[in-house]
Scaffold this motif. Structure first.
Motif, PDB file in Angstrom:
ATOM      1  N   SER A 191       0.736  -1.385   0.040  1.00 25.95           N
ATOM      2  CA  SER A 191       0.142   0.035  -0.089  1.00 25.95           C
ATOM      3  C   SER A 191       0.913   1.302  -0.008  1.00 25.95           C
ATOM      4  N   LEU A 192       2.256   1.238   0.354  1.00 26.02           N
ATOM      5  CA  LEU A 192       3.029   2.343   0.189  1.00 26.02           C
ATOM      6  C   LEU A 192       3.161   2.852  -1.329  1.00 26.02           C
ATOM      7  N   GLY A 193       2.985   2.017  -2.252  1.00 27.82           N
ATOM      8  CA  GLY A 193       3.066   2.298  -3.589  1.00 27.82           C
ATOM      9  C   GLY A 193       4.640   2.045  -4.184  1.00 27.82           C
ATOM     10  N   HIS A 194       4.799   1.922  -5.340  1.00 29.58           N
ATOM     11  CA  HIS A 194       5.764   1.278  -6.040  1.00 29.58           C
ATOM     12  C   HIS A 194       7.209   2.470  -5.629  1.00 29.58           C
ATOM     13  N   GLU A 195       7.036   3.462  -5.762  1.00 31.66           N
ATOM     14  CA  GLU A 195       8.162   4.572  -5.348  1.00 31.66           C
ATOM     15  C   GLU A 195       8.738   4.187  -4.047  1.00 31.66           C
ATOM     16  N   GLU A 196       7.752   4.295  -2.909  1.00 29.08           N
ATOM     17  CA  GLU A 196       8.241   3.921  -1.559  1.00 29.08           C
ATOM     18  C   GLU A 196       8.954   2.794  -1.424  1.00 29.08           C
ATOM     19  N   VAL A 241      13.843  -0.608  -0.712  1.00 30.44           N
ATOM     20  CA  VAL A 241      14.649  -1.686  -1.173  1.00 30.44           C
ATOM     21  C   VAL A 241      16.138  -1.460  -1.361  1.00 30.44           C
ATOM     22  N   GLU A 242      15.979  -0.075  -1.863  1.00 30.02           N
ATOM     23  CA  GLU A 242      17.399   0.507  -2.267  1.00 30.02           C
ATOM     24  C   GLU A 242      18.290   0.849  -1.083  1.00 30.02           C
ATOM     25  N   GLU A 243      17.476   1.399   0.014  1.00 31.65           N
ATOM     26  CA  GLU A 243      18.152   1.850   0.980  1.00 31.65           C
ATOM     27  C   GLU A 243      18.565   0.974   2.280  1.00 31.65           C
ATOM     28  N   GLU A 244      18.245  -0.449   2.071  1.00 24.27           N
ATOM     29  CA  GLU A 244      18.118  -1.260   2.906  1.00 24.27           C
ATOM     30  C   GLU A 244      19.654  -1.913   3.037  1.00 24.27           C
ATOM     31  N   GLU A 245      20.196  -1.769   4.357  1.00 31.90           N
ATOM     32  CA  GLU A 245      21.619  -2.255   4.448  1.00 31.90           C
ATOM     33  C   GLU A 245      21.866  -3.415   4.818  1.00 31.90           C
ATOM     34  N   GLN A 246      20.649  -4.140   5.432  1.00 31.34           N
ATOM     35  CA  GLN A 246      20.727  -5.643   5.873  1.00 31.34           C
ATOM     36  C   GLN A 246      20.392  -6.348   4.726  1.00 31.34           C
ATOM     37  N   ALA A 304       3.907  -6.373  -6.980  1.00 30.16           N
ATOM     38  CA  ALA A 304       2.590  -6.230  -6.848  1.00 30.16           C
ATOM     39  C   ALA A 304       2.134  -4.643  -6.267  1.00 30.16           C
ATOM     40  N   ALA A 305       3.335  -3.882  -6.133  1.00 33.26           N
ATOM     41  CA  ALA A 305       2.876  -2.507  -5.533  1.00 33.26           C
ATOM     42  C   ALA A 305       2.916  -1.453  -7.030  1.00 33.26           C
ATOM     43  N   ARG A 306       3.199  -2.233  -8.349  1.00 32.39           N
ATOM     44  CA  ARG A 306       3.085  -1.477  -9.496  1.00 32.39           C
ATOM     45  C   ARG A 306       1.522  -1.080  -9.658  1.00 32.39           C
TER      46      ARG A 306
END
Length: 299
Positions: free
Chosen positions: A255-260, A265-270, A297-299
């Motif tokens: 529900s956050l949407g594709h962009e968020e 995903v890109e900022e996750e360090e773990q 699914a968020a697309r």
């Protein structure tokens, strides 16, 4: 996640030809579980426990269906900042606090709930009865002790004069030894003498945690308040329960949407994305492949 303690239950009753409604409960196991999950310090344990029991008692007096939900939200100027609890018609309850690790010096040997909650702020009660609109009532804090604030809410917002007695006894090792109390609602038709007699008996009662530590049951609490007798309504188990699940968090992330989701995903360090439920502190891990599926699914 549900935690059941079979000594934890609530009773409903009436007295004086149904001109008084009364509720009493033992919620020691529930408050033990809240303390364990949030690792609360003693005064915060008492604040959270009192709010949880208040929500259970109000739910018992208000909700008619199992899926209906009542929320008590306390926001004060004390260091805990916020205490919020939700309870449903099944007697299930969960809660959260702004800061579990704050302390206030004891007063007269008692936990200083007012010191962590604060004396300025508000208490709000929201009822989701499954209708299009929810009901919300709000009052300013009058003491920060929770019980007094709930009684003030009942008198001002619900126009029902009520006595609320709730307490939590915390051991030196931070565990909860006893938690419980009662709610007595005075309905129209009572004489001044009848009201005075009820008030005197409540004022003479030992603290709820003292009663529980002596082995007093919720039914026996009501016997102390209504020695002339009362009409038993029913008994309901009360439990800690949080409806969170992996599936619910997946839907929330979508529900956050594709962009968020892409940003997360890109900022996750773990090597995984971690999501924590603030109500029960359960942790859910989503692998990169799972996040990519959520992303699609968020697309």
């Amino acid at each position: 996640m549900t935690t059941t303690n079979h000594t934890d239950y609530l009773v409903r009753a009436t007295a004086l030809d149904e001109r008084v409604r009364a509720f009493a409960l033992n919620a020691t196991g529930v408050v033990q579980e809240l303390q364990r999950r949030h690792d609360t310090y003693p005064a915060v344990t008492a604040a959270l426990g009192r709010t949880a029991m208040g929500a259970l008692l109000l739910s018992a007096s208000t909700l008619k269906e199992p899926d209906q939900v009542l929320t008590v939200d306390v926001r004060g100027n004390g260091p805990v900042r916020r205490v919020m609890v939700t309870a449903d018609g099944r007697g299930q309850v969960r809660g959260l606090v702004g800061d579990p690790h704050v302390h206030a010096d004891s007063t007269n040997g008692k936990l200083n709930v007012r010191g962590v909650v604060g004396t300025e702020g508000y208490l709000a009660v929201t009822k989701d009865l499954g209708m299009r609109e929810t009901y919300r009532g709000m009052v300013e804090l009058v003491s920060g002790e929770i019980g007094d604030d709930l009684a003030y809410y009942m008198a001002k917002s619900e126009q029902t004069p009520s006595a609320v007695g709730i307490g939590v006894f915390v051991n030196p090792d931070l565990t909860v030894e006893a938690a419980g109390g009662y709610l007595v609602q005075l309905l129209p038709g009572l004489s001044d003498d009848e009201i005075g007699a009820i008030e005197q008996r409540i004022a003479a009662l030992p603290h709820p945690t003292q009663l529980l530590r002596e082995g007093t049951t919720p039914e026996q609490m009501l016997e102390r308040i209504f020695p002339e007798g009362y009409t038993f309504g029913d008994r309901q188990d009360v439990t800690f329960h949080c409806p969170c699940s992996r599936e619910r968090f997946e839907a929330a992330i979508v529900s956050l949407g594709h962009e968020e989701v892409t940003r997360i995903v890109e900022e996750e360090e773990q090597p995984y994305t971690e999501v924590v439920c603030h109500f029960c502190n359960e942790t859910y891990h989503f692998s990169p492949d799972e996040m990519q599926a959520i992303l699609a699914a968020a697309r």
